[in-house]
Design a protein around this motif. Sequence first.
Motif, PDB file in Angstrom:
ATOM      1  N   ASP A  43      53.109  48.942  39.252  1.00  0.00           N
ATOM      2  CA  ASP A  43      52.876  49.877  38.155  1.00  0.00           C
ATOM      3  C   ASP A  43      51.976  49.300  37.069  1.00  0.00           C
ATOM      4  N   GLU A  44      51.862  47.976  36.992  1.00  0.00           N
ATOM      5  CA  GLU A  44      50.925  47.364  36.060  1.00  0.00           C
ATOM      6  C   GLU A  44      50.716  45.905  36.422  1.00  0.00           C
ATOM      7  N   PHE A  45      49.537  45.394  36.077  1.00  0.00           N
ATOM      8  CA  PHE A  45      49.251  43.983  36.313  1.00  0.00           C
ATOM      9  C   PHE A  45      48.103  43.533  35.424  1.00  0.00           C
ATOM     10  N   THR A  46      47.986  42.227  35.264  1.00  0.00           N
ATOM     11  CA  THR A  46      46.931  41.610  34.470  1.00  0.00           C
ATOM     12  C   THR A  46      46.181  40.611  35.338  1.00  0.00           C
ATOM     13  N   LEU A  47      44.868  40.784  35.461  1.00  0.00           N
ATOM     14  CA  LEU A  47      44.020  39.878  36.228  1.00  0.00           C
ATOM     15  C   LEU A  47      43.255  38.988  35.274  1.00  0.00           C
ATOM     16  N   PRO A  48      43.502  37.656  35.263  1.00  0.00           N
ATOM     17  CA  PRO A  48      42.730  36.763  34.392  1.00  0.00           C
ATOM     18  C   PRO A  48      41.326  36.564  34.936  1.00  0.00           C
ATOM     19  N   LEU A  49      40.347  36.441  34.046  1.00  0.00           N
ATOM     20  CA  LEU A  49      38.951  36.293  34.453  1.00  0.00           C
ATOM     21  C   LEU A  49      38.427  34.876  34.255  1.00  0.00           C
ATOM     22  N   VAL A  50      39.167  34.042  33.554  1.00  0.00           N
ATOM     23  CA  VAL A  50      38.739  32.669  33.291  1.00  0.00           C
ATOM     24  C   VAL A  50      39.801  31.718  33.816  1.00  0.00           C
ATOM     25  N   GLN A  51      39.401  30.768  34.644  1.00  0.00           N
ATOM     26  CA  GLN A  51      40.308  29.775  35.205  1.00  0.00           C
ATOM     27  C   GLN A  51      39.951  28.408  34.638  1.00  0.00           C
ATOM     28  N   ARG A  52      40.949  27.698  34.163  1.00  0.00           N
ATOM     29  CA  ARG A  52      40.723  26.351  33.617  1.00  0.00           C
ATOM     30  C   ARG A  52      41.995  25.531  33.814  1.00  0.00           C
ATOM     31  N   GLY A  53      41.840  24.225  33.830  1.00  0.00           N
ATOM     32  CA  GLY A  53      42.999  23.354  34.008  1.00  0.00           C
ATOM     33  C   GLY A  53      43.640  23.567  35.364  1.00  0.00           C
ATOM     34  N   ASP A  54      44.938  23.848  35.365  1.00  0.00           N
ATOM     35  CA  ASP A  54      45.679  24.108  36.602  1.00  0.00           C
ATOM     36  C   ASP A  54      45.538  25.557  37.070  1.00  0.00           C
ATOM     37  N   GLY A  55      44.753  26.354  36.340  1.00  0.00           N
ATOM     38  CA  GLY A  55      44.540  27.738  36.746  1.00  0.00           C
ATOM     39  C   GLY A  55      45.390  28.712  35.960  1.00  0.00           C
TER      40      GLY A  55
END
Length: 402
Positions: free
Chosen positions: A361-373
């Motif tokens: 029903d909902e989700f968040t997709l991160p666009l920047v990966q850094r460190g451990d992700g």
Amino acid sequence: MLSLGLSRAQYREYRRTLTRSHTMKVTCHLLTPEHRLVRTIRHSLSAGQIDVTTPRLDGDSVEISRTASLRFFDPVQSLSLDDSTPVDNAFYLNRMVRVIYSVQCSFGWVDVPVFTGPIVSVDRDGDEVAVECQGKEVWALGSAVRNAILKGDRDDVTRRILFRAGESSRYMQIPPGGGKAQATIGPQTKLWLKAWKAQAAAGRVLFYDGRGIVKAKRKPSKTALVLRGGDSGLLWSEPRVSYRVDSSIINYCKVVGRKPSKGKKTRPSAEVVAPRGHTLSPWKLGRNGEPLYLTGDGRAFIENPDLKTNAACRRLAERTIQDSLLQHVEVTCETFPIPDLEPWDILHVATRGVSVRFRVDEFTLPLVQRGDGESMSIGARKPTKRFTYASERRMRKPRRRR
């Protein structure tokens, strides 16, 4: 899931790549409202995320399914923000942004369009420019001006409503059928809401996908993806699962079709009950050998004049029960990013202690990966993390000692 145009072997490799360390990149394009490319935004993306939700009808409004929050690092202020800029590359409110999430696989890059929509807010804070975008349905949320009565097949009526909102047939995927429909357009009519209701009457959902294409489809009934833990799975941690039981839940449904024509005596109909093994079935909820049938305050009794056979009535009853049962299973989990996930997709969480299917029903997709992700949040949305550059940290004033 969003179709990526991959072969079966390529798709399996793409899925395996998501579960292990891999190279990814995000590309942002500036577009005109007609999808014409203006330029590629080459400024550094310091933070960003795509928030996706299943639209819900609330009175005379319906939610926007996709929102993009982007932060660009622009220390020399070369990112045009003024709509009076003489060149055709200014970054202002009559422009769209397209975000492409790319994953490098053994056979090459897989490009997944995760957002396309107009800019609704631009704000500069020192060296950073914050850009907020919303899905293309925002252009159809204003009131209509011209009066009209639209009649015909449901798919044709929906297209004509969207034409009035400025959409092109090139960016529509409206399947034929759904019976006859009529839509009255007045000065206060919100076109997107009218189109959304027209498709909802045929049991379909209407939304814009990451490519900026408006799609009408039935909610999926098959599992799109299995989430497992361990080195070969997509889960980051144990999921949180809960069952919610309220007055809207249905574990029994009766559907009645079209009234009989001359010569026929009975109307087509079907009765369906949730499977015995389901946690919310009548037998699991009942006591002393008496099953408990839940009808959702009358929602379980449906009359649809477009249905002509018992089989069609049974299919609608089965979909209604399945959708109700999935809505009352709430799962929140953190996973590796799954860029091709779409709202209403069905996922299966399979761990040592949990095995359950649920609808996204909902989700968040991160666009920047850094460190451990950065993990992807499913079942809940999370705020964007702001990245601080080293140059900005040096410019901060030291705290005064007391």
